[in-house]
Design a protein around this motif. Structure first.
Motif, PDB file in Angstrom:
ATOM      1  N   MET A  95      10.429  -7.678 -29.917  1.00  0.00           N
ATOM      2  CA  MET A  95      10.085  -8.650 -30.958  1.00  0.00           C
ATOM      3  C   MET A  95       9.818  -7.970 -32.296  1.00  0.00           C
ATOM      4  O   MET A  95      10.211  -8.467 -33.355  1.00  0.00           O
ATOM      5  CB  MET A  95       8.881  -9.480 -30.514  1.00  0.00           C
ATOM      6  CG  MET A  95       9.238 -10.541 -29.477  1.00  0.00           C
ATOM      7  SD  MET A  95       7.865 -11.651 -29.059  1.00  0.00           S
ATOM      8  CE  MET A  95       7.098 -10.726 -27.731  1.00  0.00           C
ATOM      9  N   LEU A  96       9.164  -6.814 -32.249  1.00  0.00           N
ATOM     10  CA  LEU A  96       8.946  -6.049 -33.484  1.00  0.00           C
ATOM     11  C   LEU A  96      10.278  -5.591 -34.082  1.00  0.00           C
ATOM     12  O   LEU A  96      10.461  -5.602 -35.304  1.00  0.00           O
ATOM     13  CB  LEU A  96       8.045  -4.839 -33.198  1.00  0.00           C
ATOM     14  CG  LEU A  96       6.578  -5.153 -32.906  1.00  0.00           C
ATOM     15  CD1 LEU A  96       5.857  -3.896 -32.415  1.00  0.00           C
ATOM     16  CD2 LEU A  96       5.878  -5.701 -34.139  1.00  0.00           C
ATOM     17  N   ALA A  97      11.225  -5.209 -33.202  1.00  0.00           N
ATOM     18  CA  ALA A  97      12.534  -4.766 -33.683  1.00  0.00           C
ATOM     19  C   ALA A  97      13.294  -5.917 -34.340  1.00  0.00           C
ATOM     20  O   ALA A  97      13.911  -5.747 -35.392  1.00  0.00           O
ATOM     21  CB  ALA A  97      13.347  -4.186 -32.526  1.00  0.00           C
ATOM     22  N   VAL A  98      13.241  -7.104 -33.724  1.00  0.00           N
ATOM     23  CA  VAL A  98      13.917  -8.267 -34.312  1.00  0.00           C
ATOM     24  C   VAL A  98      13.290  -8.616 -35.663  1.00  0.00           C
ATOM     25  O   VAL A  98      14.003  -8.916 -36.638  1.00  0.00           O
ATOM     26  CB  VAL A  98      13.847  -9.482 -33.361  1.00  0.00           C
ATOM     27  CG1 VAL A  98      14.336 -10.747 -34.058  1.00  0.00           C
ATOM     28  CG2 VAL A  98      14.684  -9.234 -32.123  1.00  0.00           C
ATOM     29  N   ALA A  99      11.959  -8.584 -35.726  1.00  0.00           N
ATOM     30  CA  ALA A  99      11.282  -8.856 -37.004  1.00  0.00           C
ATOM     31  C   ALA A  99      11.720  -7.852 -38.068  1.00  0.00           C
ATOM     32  O   ALA A  99      11.933  -8.209 -39.236  1.00  0.00           O
ATOM     33  CB  ALA A  99       9.767  -8.799 -36.804  1.00  0.00           C
ATOM     34  N   LYS A 104      11.132  -9.928 -41.426  1.00  0.00           N
ATOM     35  CA  LYS A 104       9.989 -10.835 -41.309  1.00  0.00           C
ATOM     36  C   LYS A 104       8.795 -10.081 -40.751  1.00  0.00           C
ATOM     37  O   LYS A 104       8.945  -9.280 -39.829  1.00  0.00           O
ATOM     38  CB  LYS A 104      10.352 -12.004 -40.388  1.00  0.00           C
ATOM     39  CG  LYS A 104       9.195 -12.938 -40.073  1.00  0.00           C
ATOM     40  CD  LYS A 104       9.629 -14.048 -39.129  1.00  0.00           C
ATOM     41  CE  LYS A 104       8.456 -14.873 -38.632  1.00  0.00           C
ATOM     42  NZ  LYS A 104       7.688 -15.498 -39.703  1.00  0.00           N
ATOM     43  N   LYS A 105       7.616 -10.357 -41.297  1.00  0.00           N
ATOM     44  CA  LYS A 105       6.405  -9.732 -40.768  1.00  0.00           C
ATOM     45  C   LYS A 105       5.926 -10.549 -39.577  1.00  0.00           C
ATOM     46  O   LYS A 105       5.652 -11.746 -39.691  1.00  0.00           O
ATOM     47  CB  LYS A 105       5.323  -9.665 -41.850  1.00  0.00           C
ATOM     48  CG  LYS A 105       4.061  -8.942 -41.378  1.00  0.00           C
ATOM     49  CD  LYS A 105       3.107  -8.724 -42.522  1.00  0.00           C
ATOM     50  CE  LYS A 105       1.813  -8.070 -42.041  1.00  0.00           C
ATOM     51  NZ  LYS A 105       2.047  -6.782 -41.375  1.00  0.00           N
ATOM     52  N   LEU A 106       5.822  -9.911 -38.426  1.00  0.00           N
ATOM     53  CA  LEU A 106       5.432 -10.591 -37.190  1.00  0.00           C
ATOM     54  C   LEU A 106       3.914 -10.672 -37.113  1.00  0.00           C
ATOM     55  O   LEU A 106       3.231  -9.648 -37.122  1.00  0.00           O
ATOM     56  CB  LEU A 106       5.991  -9.837 -35.985  1.00  0.00           C
ATOM     57  CG  LEU A 106       5.920 -10.541 -34.638  1.00  0.00           C
ATOM     58  CD1 LEU A 106       6.825 -11.767 -34.620  1.00  0.00           C
ATOM     59  CD2 LEU A 106       6.325  -9.583 -33.526  1.00  0.00           C
ATOM     60  N   THR A 107       3.379 -11.899 -37.027  1.00  0.00           N
ATOM     61  CA  THR A 107       1.931 -12.073 -36.944  1.00  0.00           C
ATOM     62  C   THR A 107       1.467 -11.954 -35.487  1.00  0.00           C
ATOM     63  O   THR A 107       2.256 -12.182 -34.562  1.00  0.00           O
ATOM     64  CB  THR A 107       1.514 -13.454 -37.486  1.00  0.00           C
ATOM     65  OG1 THR A 107       2.043 -14.475 -36.612  1.00  0.00           O
ATOM     66  CG2 THR A 107       2.060 -13.672 -38.894  1.00  0.00           C
ATOM     67  N   PRO A 108       0.204 -11.614 -35.263  1.00  0.00           N
ATOM     68  CA  PRO A 108      -0.318 -11.550 -33.883  1.00  0.00           C
ATOM     69  C   PRO A 108      -0.140 -12.865 -33.130  1.00  0.00           C
ATOM     70  O   PRO A 108       0.129 -12.865 -31.926  1.00  0.00           O
ATOM     71  CB  PRO A 108      -1.792 -11.208 -34.079  1.00  0.00           C
ATOM     72  CG  PRO A 108      -1.837 -10.484 -35.392  1.00  0.00           C
ATOM     73  CD  PRO A 108      -0.794 -11.139 -36.246  1.00  0.00           C
ATOM     74  N   GLY A 114       5.278 -15.351 -28.160  1.00  0.00           N
ATOM     75  CA  GLY A 114       6.450 -14.727 -27.541  1.00  0.00           C
ATOM     76  C   GLY A 114       6.132 -14.189 -26.155  1.00  0.00           C
ATOM     77  O   GLY A 114       6.907 -14.375 -25.211  1.00  0.00           O
ATOM     78  N   LEU A 115       4.968 -13.545 -26.004  1.00  0.00           N
ATOM     79  CA  LEU A 115       4.580 -13.004 -24.698  1.00  0.00           C
ATOM     80  C   LEU A 115       4.256 -14.126 -23.711  1.00  0.00           C
ATOM     81  O   LEU A 115       4.544 -14.015 -22.514  1.00  0.00           O
ATOM     82  CB  LEU A 115       3.373 -12.068 -24.864  1.00  0.00           C
ATOM     83  CG  LEU A 115       3.630 -10.794 -25.671  1.00  0.00           C
ATOM     84  CD1 LEU A 115       2.344  -9.991 -25.821  1.00  0.00           C
ATOM     85  CD2 LEU A 115       4.710  -9.945 -25.029  1.00  0.00           C
ATOM     86  N   ALA A 116       3.672 -15.218 -24.210  1.00  0.00           N
ATOM     87  CA  ALA A 116       3.398 -16.361 -23.334  1.00  0.00           C
ATOM     88  C   ALA A 116       4.703 -16.952 -22.811  1.00  0.00           C
ATOM     89  O   ALA A 116       4.803 -17.345 -21.642  1.00  0.00           O
ATOM     90  CB  ALA A 116       2.607 -17.419 -24.099  1.00  0.00           C
ATOM     91  N   THR A 117       5.717 -16.998 -23.670  1.00  0.00           N
ATOM     92  CA  THR A 117       7.030 -17.489 -23.241  1.00  0.00           C
ATOM     93  C   THR A 117       7.634 -16.562 -22.192  1.00  0.00           C
ATOM     94  O   THR A 117       8.265 -17.022 -21.231  1.00  0.00           O
ATOM     95  CB  THR A 117       7.979 -17.582 -24.454  1.00  0.00           C
ATOM     96  OG1 THR A 117       7.384 -18.416 -25.447  1.00  0.00           O
ATOM     97  CG2 THR A 117       9.320 -18.173 -24.055  1.00  0.00           C
ATOM     98  N   ASP A 118       7.432 -15.263 -22.358  1.00  0.00           N
ATOM     99  CA  ASP A 118       7.882 -14.296 -21.359  1.00  0.00           C
ATOM    100  C   ASP A 118       7.243 -14.588 -20.004  1.00  0.00           C
ATOM    101  O   ASP A 118       7.904 -14.556 -18.960  1.00  0.00           O
ATOM    102  CB  ASP A 118       7.498 -12.878 -21.806  1.00  0.00           C
ATOM    103  CG  ASP A 118       8.708 -11.964 -21.898  1.00  0.00           C
ATOM    104  OD1 ASP A 118       9.847 -12.443 -21.736  1.00  0.00           O
ATOM    105  OD2 ASP A 118       8.515 -10.762 -22.140  1.00  0.00           O
ATOM    106  N   GLY A 119       5.937 -14.869 -20.021  1.00  0.00           N
ATOM    107  CA  GLY A 119       5.231 -15.172 -18.778  1.00  0.00           C
ATOM    108  C   GLY A 119       5.742 -16.448 -18.130  1.00  0.00           C
ATOM    109  O   GLY A 119       5.954 -16.508 -16.915  1.00  0.00           O
ATOM    110  N   LEU A 120       5.967 -17.492 -18.959  1.00  0.00           N
ATOM    111  CA  LEU A 120       6.495 -18.758 -18.440  1.00  0.00           C
ATOM    112  C   LEU A 120       7.879 -18.553 -17.826  1.00  0.00           C
ATOM    113  O   LEU A 120       8.189 -19.093 -16.752  1.00  0.00           O
ATOM    114  CB  LEU A 120       6.562 -19.792 -19.566  1.00  0.00           C
ATOM    115  CG  LEU A 120       7.189 -21.141 -19.201  1.00  0.00           C
ATOM    116  CD1 LEU A 120       6.392 -21.828 -18.102  1.00  0.00           C
ATOM    117  CD2 LEU A 120       7.285 -22.033 -20.438  1.00  0.00           C
ATOM    118  N   SER A 121       8.702 -17.756 -18.487  1.00  0.00           N
ATOM    119  CA  SER A 121      10.047 -17.470 -17.984  1.00  0.00           C
ATOM    120  C   SER A 121       9.978 -16.756 -16.634  1.00  0.00           C
ATOM    121  O   SER A 121      10.780 -17.027 -15.730  1.00  0.00           O
ATOM    122  CB  SER A 121      10.814 -16.621 -18.999  1.00  0.00           C
ATOM    123  OG  SER A 121      12.098 -16.319 -18.545  1.00  0.00           O
ATOM    124  N   ALA A 122       9.018 -15.840 -16.492  1.00  0.00           N
ATOM    125  CA  ALA A 122       8.857 -15.122 -15.222  1.00  0.00           C
ATOM    126  C   ALA A 122       8.460 -16.074 -14.102  1.00  0.00           C
ATOM    127  O   ALA A 122       8.930 -15.956 -12.963  1.00  0.00           O
ATOM    128  CB  ALA A 122       7.822 -14.014 -15.367  1.00  0.00           C
TER     129      ALA A 122
END
Length: 207
Positions: A95-99, A104-108, A114-122
């Motif tokens: 995600m940092l690489a895409v930003a 774009k500056k990636l906010t916390p 993004g990480l929550a979506t990763d968890g849902l996908s898992a």
């Protein structure tokens, strides 16, 4: 095996040449063209076998929990939690690489979503008999190579992938793509991610 190494190298060179000298749409589909050309060459070399495609059905739905209901074992839970921490580390870097790529500056908060979506996908992967997945670095490389940065394109692609997942014949075609062809294309995309990382490190104040 020299012929397979030569095939993989040919795919790499093909993608790089199209990316360098192609224009417009041709340049954007450099990886796809590399896969198609590489598969055709592999077929001429006798390295392609699509016999399983004829045996697969035209329509198929994966039933949830095909291997039985979930079992909650503390050892497995701790092991998978460790795996997810590693996946989160990779996803954070992606995600940092895409930003970085899109400027774009990636906010916390955005990173957290993004990480929550990763968890849902898992979780969905587990329900439908698959592995936990993540924001694969190859896709970061594709953003750099194609210069397509619209999230609407990503959403449309996701819808198409869901549709394609219901057609087992297409799944068999993808599964039977020659390893050297996939490897050559992946090498280009991973190398692109590495280049993004090096550019990011170049701006770091190491003092």
């Amino acid at each position: 095996q020299p012929q397979k190494l030569a095939l993989a190298a040919g795919v790499v060179v093909t993608i790089l040449l199209i990316s360098k000298f192609g224009r417009g749409f041709m340049q954007q589909i450099a990886v796809l063209l590399g896969l198609v050309i590489g598969t055709i060459v592999a077929g001429l070399m006798g390295l392609v076998n699509f016999s399983s495609v004829g045996q697969a059905g035209w329509l198929g739905v994966t039933p949830p929990f095909q291997f039985g209901p979930p079992i909650f074992n503390i050892t497995a839970i701790l092991s998978m939690s460790l795996v997810m921490l590693i996946i989160y580390t990779e996803s954070t870097a992606d995600m940092l690489a895409v930003a970085e790529i899109v400027g774009k500056k990636l906010t916390p908060a955005e990173l957290g979503r993004g990480l929550a979506t990763d968890g849902l996908s898992a979780i969905l992967g587990g329900i439908f008999n698959s592995f936990p997945d993540t924001a694969y670095a190859q896709n970061v490389g594709l953003v750099t190579i194609t210069k397509v940065r619209s999230r609407y394109v990503v959403a449309a692609d996701g819808a198409m992938l869901l549709g394609l997942g219901l057609v087992p014949k297409l799944g068999q075609i993808v599964a039977n793509l020659p390893g050297p062809v996939i490897g050559g294309a992946s090498l280009v995309m991973f190398a692109t991610v590495t280049a993004v990382g090096i550019r990011t490190l170049a701006r770091v104040n190491f003092d």
